[in-house]
Design a protein around this motif. Structure first.
Motif, PDB file in Angstrom:
ATOM      1  N   GLU A 103       3.562 -81.088   4.320  1.00  0.00           N
ATOM      2  CA  GLU A 103       4.908 -81.657   4.187  1.00  0.00           C
ATOM      3  C   GLU A 103       5.864 -80.671   3.517  1.00  0.00           C
ATOM      4  O   GLU A 103       7.055 -80.640   3.844  1.00  0.00           O
ATOM      5  CB  GLU A 103       4.851 -82.982   3.424  1.00  0.00           C
ATOM      6  CG  GLU A 103       4.038 -84.057   4.131  1.00  0.00           C
ATOM      7  CD  GLU A 103       4.458 -84.265   5.582  1.00  0.00           C
ATOM      8  OE1 GLU A 103       5.668 -84.342   5.845  1.00  0.00           O
ATOM      9  OE2 GLU A 103       3.572 -84.341   6.454  1.00  0.00           O
ATOM     10  N   ILE A 104       5.373 -79.881   2.583  1.00  0.00           N
ATOM     11  CA  ILE A 104       6.193 -78.798   2.032  1.00  0.00           C
ATOM     12  C   ILE A 104       6.607 -77.853   3.155  1.00  0.00           C
ATOM     13  O   ILE A 104       7.759 -77.429   3.247  1.00  0.00           O
ATOM     14  CB  ILE A 104       5.419 -78.045   0.920  1.00  0.00           C
ATOM     15  CG1 ILE A 104       5.372 -78.894  -0.357  1.00  0.00           C
ATOM     16  CG2 ILE A 104       6.057 -76.684   0.627  1.00  0.00           C
ATOM     17  CD1 ILE A 104       4.508 -78.325  -1.456  1.00  0.00           C
ATOM     18  N   THR A 105       5.657 -77.560   4.036  1.00  0.00           N
ATOM     19  CA  THR A 105       5.935 -76.697   5.189  1.00  0.00           C
ATOM     20  C   THR A 105       6.975 -77.334   6.106  1.00  0.00           C
ATOM     21  O   THR A 105       7.857 -76.653   6.637  1.00  0.00           O
ATOM     22  CB  THR A 105       4.631 -76.420   5.968  1.00  0.00           C
ATOM     23  OG1 THR A 105       3.679 -75.820   5.097  1.00  0.00           O
ATOM     24  CG2 THR A 105       4.881 -75.503   7.154  1.00  0.00           C
ATOM     25  N   ARG A 106       6.883 -78.644   6.287  1.00  0.00           N
ATOM     26  CA  ARG A 106       7.850 -79.342   7.154  1.00  0.00           C
ATOM     27  C   ARG A 106       9.269 -79.207   6.589  1.00  0.00           C
ATOM     28  O   ARG A 106      10.222 -78.932   7.320  1.00  0.00           O
ATOM     29  CB  ARG A 106       7.466 -80.824   7.282  1.00  0.00           C
ATOM     30  CG  ARG A 106       8.188 -81.572   8.397  1.00  0.00           C
ATOM     31  CD  ARG A 106       7.710 -83.017   8.506  1.00  0.00           C
ATOM     32  NE  ARG A 106       6.274 -83.109   8.487  1.00  0.00           N
ATOM     33  CZ  ARG A 106       5.484 -82.901   9.551  1.00  0.00           C
ATOM     34  NH1 ARG A 106       6.023 -82.607  10.716  1.00  0.00           N
ATOM     35  NH2 ARG A 106       4.174 -82.996   9.445  1.00  0.00           N
ATOM     36  N   ILE A 107       9.399 -79.376   5.279  1.00  0.00           N
ATOM     37  CA  ILE A 107      10.724 -79.237   4.662  1.00  0.00           C
ATOM     38  C   ILE A 107      11.201 -77.788   4.772  1.00  0.00           C
ATOM     39  O   ILE A 107      12.370 -77.530   5.087  1.00  0.00           O
ATOM     40  CB  ILE A 107      10.685 -79.704   3.190  1.00  0.00           C
ATOM     41  CG1 ILE A 107      10.394 -81.201   3.101  1.00  0.00           C
ATOM     42  CG2 ILE A 107      12.021 -79.404   2.508  1.00  0.00           C
ATOM     43  CD1 ILE A 107      10.266 -81.737   1.686  1.00  0.00           C
ATOM     44  N   MET A 108      10.290 -76.828   4.534  1.00  0.00           N
ATOM     45  CA  MET A 108      10.662 -75.415   4.682  1.00  0.00           C
ATOM     46  C   MET A 108      11.179 -75.125   6.077  1.00  0.00           C
ATOM     47  O   MET A 108      12.194 -74.446   6.263  1.00  0.00           O
ATOM     48  CB  MET A 108       9.443 -74.516   4.393  1.00  0.00           C
ATOM     49  CG  MET A 108       9.098 -74.358   2.945  1.00  0.00           C
ATOM     50  SD  MET A 108       7.549 -73.463   2.712  1.00  0.00           S
ATOM     51  CE  MET A 108       7.922 -71.879   3.430  1.00  0.00           C
ATOM     52  N   ASN A 109      10.471 -75.637   7.079  1.00  0.00           N
ATOM     53  CA  ASN A 109      10.861 -75.414   8.471  1.00  0.00           C
ATOM     54  C   ASN A 109      12.233 -76.027   8.752  1.00  0.00           C
ATOM     55  O   ASN A 109      13.111 -75.382   9.331  1.00  0.00           O
ATOM     56  CB  ASN A 109       9.813 -76.027   9.398  1.00  0.00           C
ATOM     57  CG  ASN A 109      10.159 -75.855  10.869  1.00  0.00           C
ATOM     58  OD1 ASN A 109       9.801 -74.876  11.495  1.00  0.00           O
ATOM     59  ND2 ASN A 109      10.886 -76.809  11.434  1.00  0.00           N
ATOM     60  N   HIS A 110      12.416 -77.280   8.339  1.00  0.00           N
ATOM     61  CA  HIS A 110      13.664 -77.974   8.650  1.00  0.00           C
ATOM     62  C   HIS A 110      14.845 -77.370   7.893  1.00  0.00           C
ATOM     63  O   HIS A 110      15.977 -77.376   8.400  1.00  0.00           O
ATOM     64  CB  HIS A 110      13.534 -79.456   8.340  1.00  0.00           C
ATOM     65  CG  HIS A 110      12.675 -80.210   9.327  1.00  0.00           C
ATOM     66  ND1 HIS A 110      12.138 -79.617  10.450  1.00  0.00           N
ATOM     67  CD2 HIS A 110      12.249 -81.514   9.359  1.00  0.00           C
ATOM     68  CE1 HIS A 110      11.447 -80.524  11.137  1.00  0.00           C
ATOM     69  NE2 HIS A 110      11.488 -81.672  10.493  1.00  0.00           N
ATOM     70  N   LEU A 111      14.603 -76.857   6.684  1.00  0.00           N
ATOM     71  CA  LEU A 111      15.686 -76.205   5.954  1.00  0.00           C
ATOM     72  C   LEU A 111      16.144 -74.943   6.675  1.00  0.00           C
ATOM     73  O   LEU A 111      17.339 -74.688   6.813  1.00  0.00           O
ATOM     74  CB  LEU A 111      15.242 -75.857   4.522  1.00  0.00           C
ATOM     75  CG  LEU A 111      15.170 -77.015   3.524  1.00  0.00           C
ATOM     76  CD1 LEU A 111      14.576 -76.541   2.205  1.00  0.00           C
ATOM     77  CD2 LEU A 111      16.540 -77.628   3.290  1.00  0.00           C
ATOM     78  N   LEU A 112      15.176 -74.152   7.136  1.00  0.00           N
ATOM     79  CA  LEU A 112      15.553 -72.940   7.859  1.00  0.00           C
ATOM     80  C   LEU A 112      16.236 -73.308   9.181  1.00  0.00           C
ATOM     81  O   LEU A 112      17.228 -72.692   9.560  1.00  0.00           O
ATOM     82  CB  LEU A 112      14.337 -72.062   8.108  1.00  0.00           C
ATOM     83  CG  LEU A 112      14.690 -70.667   8.610  1.00  0.00           C
ATOM     84  CD1 LEU A 112      13.800 -69.610   7.963  1.00  0.00           C
ATOM     85  CD2 LEU A 112      14.616 -70.527  10.118  1.00  0.00           C
ATOM     86  N   TRP A 113      15.684 -74.334   9.859  1.00  0.00           N
ATOM     87  CA  TRP A 113      16.312 -74.762  11.119  1.00  0.00           C
ATOM     88  C   TRP A 113      17.744 -75.225  10.874  1.00  0.00           C
ATOM     89  O   TRP A 113      18.664 -74.837  11.605  1.00  0.00           O
ATOM     90  CB  TRP A 113      15.507 -75.910  11.747  1.00  0.00           C
ATOM     91  CG  TRP A 113      16.276 -76.539  12.867  1.00  0.00           C
ATOM     92  CD1 TRP A 113      16.381 -76.077  14.151  1.00  0.00           C
ATOM     93  CD2 TRP A 113      17.128 -77.690  12.787  1.00  0.00           C
ATOM     94  NE1 TRP A 113      17.233 -76.886  14.876  1.00  0.00           N
ATOM     95  CE2 TRP A 113      17.697 -77.874  14.062  1.00  0.00           C
ATOM     96  CE3 TRP A 113      17.446 -78.576  11.768  1.00  0.00           C
ATOM     97  CZ2 TRP A 113      18.567 -78.919  14.350  1.00  0.00           C
ATOM     98  CZ3 TRP A 113      18.327 -79.621  12.038  1.00  0.00           C
ATOM     99  CH2 TRP A 113      18.875 -79.787  13.321  1.00  0.00           C
ATOM    100  N   LEU A 114      17.942 -76.060   9.853  1.00  0.00           N
ATOM    101  CA  LEU A 114      19.269 -76.615   9.613  1.00  0.00           C
ATOM    102  C   LEU A 114      20.273 -75.515   9.267  1.00  0.00           C
ATOM    103  O   LEU A 114      21.397 -75.497   9.783  1.00  0.00           O
ATOM    104  CB  LEU A 114      19.200 -77.642   8.472  1.00  0.00           C
ATOM    105  CG  LEU A 114      20.502 -78.364   8.110  1.00  0.00           C
ATOM    106  CD1 LEU A 114      21.068 -79.087   9.327  1.00  0.00           C
ATOM    107  CD2 LEU A 114      20.263 -79.344   6.970  1.00  0.00           C
TER     108      LEU A 114
END
Length: 417
Positions: A103-114
């Protein structure tokens, strides 16, 4: 007056909005898109073939480098496939650590995507906002593995080591005074769980800041509402997964529909869209960050109250403890054999998928009983999404192509493999 004619242009692979090395051959009529032909393969590294030449443990690092924005999510799927073949039961504490870092990875991914999505559409500020929070999560990666990106932290039988009791701290430098450094280290005086908890407490307010900048911004809505619309039925037919599928209104999430690890014990919601356009995909990912934050908080609470092993102590698949290896000959032999020859899997085949930040990331593994895979196939979610590029772009304007491509959250490490 001469007769009007369409023309063909290249979009990428040098274009900064091409997300790496994508080449689109676009047929245009004025500013309107007639067709889009994606040309991929410019980041092909033969990962699936390389994995067939190495012992199982040696290939975990290759998984990190597929989708290099969601490193631990990739290795999680690969390791789960190995464990499924071996019928291995992982310690509960290790499962919670894996889920927390997924889930930390999911937030990292979505932050970079956003940040990148907003940048592609002309909003510079958000890129800086997102990287402000992402830096803390990268520090969590570094604390457990020593690496900021390619962690290789998840291993067959659990995770490499337990969570550290200290966090790396900033030191005074030319750029930061002692007073500034003390303020920066305020949440780094405890252990990693304290640091993660402090992050989860402040993060919802940060997401509110992102939404304040974008969600009701009229320019943002003009660029994303009714752009790249895909219906629920069509999304399923095209093989969409993850936020691309949920943005079209289909509530399908492997963490709920086919639970793995300890997801069935956790409380979280699955956000879905209604219109299936770029705006809905944006809203889904923003809400996913909030839900991941909830999951991380539950994992932190459980890990605080439950000690235990984080790696199966089976010398055939996991290394002996360092201190034991220094004094025990048999442990030394296990260590040497494990990292040179590796372990073998029984003959057979297995498919294991995880709910990756970009969609369903699957590993199809075939074993012939040797110490390396007979065949390994990666099911990359972005590959299916990119195949719909032509259908999604037809009839839109040239600038809309950037918005549609960016809303897919494409990374070519996993697409080209």
């Amino acid at each position: 007056m001469s007769e009007y004619q369409g023309y063909t242009i290249n979009f990428g692979p040098q274009h900064p909005a091409a997300h790496g090395v994508l080449r689109l051959i676009m047929k245009m009529e004025g500013e309107s898109v007639v067709s889009v032909d994606p040309h991929i393969g410019l980041l092909h590294r033969a990962t699936e073939k390389l994995v067939e030449t190495k012992p199982y443990l040696h290939s975990i690092g290759y998984m990190d480098r597929l989708d290099y924005m969601s490193m631990m999510a990739n290795e999680h799927a690969y390791v789960l496939a190995i464990e499924k073949m071996l019928g291995m039961q992982v310690p509960k504490r290790a499962q919670y650590i894996r889920v927390m870092f997924s889930e930390i990875t999911r937030i990292m991914n979505h932050l970079l995507w956003l940040g990148a999505h907003a940048l592609d559409l002309g909003a510079m500020s958000l890129f800086l906002y997102c990287f402000r929070e992402r830096e803390d999560l990268v520090d969590c990666y570094e604390a457990v593995s020593g690496a900021r990106m390619h962690a290789t932290y998840i291993r067959p039988g659990g995770v490499v080591r337990d969570l550290p009791h200290t966090m790396p701290k900033y030191t005074p430098s030319t750029w930061h005074t002692k007073a500034e450094v003390e303020k920066m280290n305020a949440n780094r005086n405890g252990d990693l769980l304290d640091f993660i908890q402090s992050f989860t407490e402040k993060f919802p307010a940060k997401v509110d800041e992102y939404e304040q900048l974008l969600t009701e911004n009229r320019i943002w809505k003009q660029r994303t509402v009714n752009i790249g619309v895909v219906s629920a039925e069509r999304a399923k037919a095209l093989g969409f997964t993850g936020p691309m599928l949920r943005g079209s209104g289909v509530a399908w999430d492997l963490r709920k529909n086919q639970p793995y690890e300890v997801y069935s014990e956790l409380d979280f919601d699955i956000p879905v869209g209604t219109n299936g356009d770029c705006y809905d995909r944006y809203l889904v990912r923003v809400e996913e960050m909030r839900q991941s934050n909830r999951i991380i908080q539950q994992c932190v609470n459980w890990l605080r109250n439950n000690e235990g092993p984080v790696l199966l102590r089976d010398g055939k698949v996991s290394p002996p403890q360092r201190a034991v290896m220094k004094n025990d000959m048999e442990a030394m032999i296990h260590h040497f054999k494990l990292y040179t020859e590796g372990f073998t899997l029984p003959e057979g085949q297995v498919y294991q998928a995880v709910e990756h930040p970009k969609g369903e990331f699957g590993i199809y593994l075939v074993s012939d009983g040797a110490n390396k895979p007979y065949r390994l196939k990666v099911r990359a979610s972005g590959f299916a999404h990119l195949s719909a590029m032509n259908e999604m772009c037809q009839g839109h304007m040239l600038p809309d192509v950037v918005a549609i491509l960016s809303s897919m959250d494409i990374v070519f490490g996993e697409v080209d493999r």
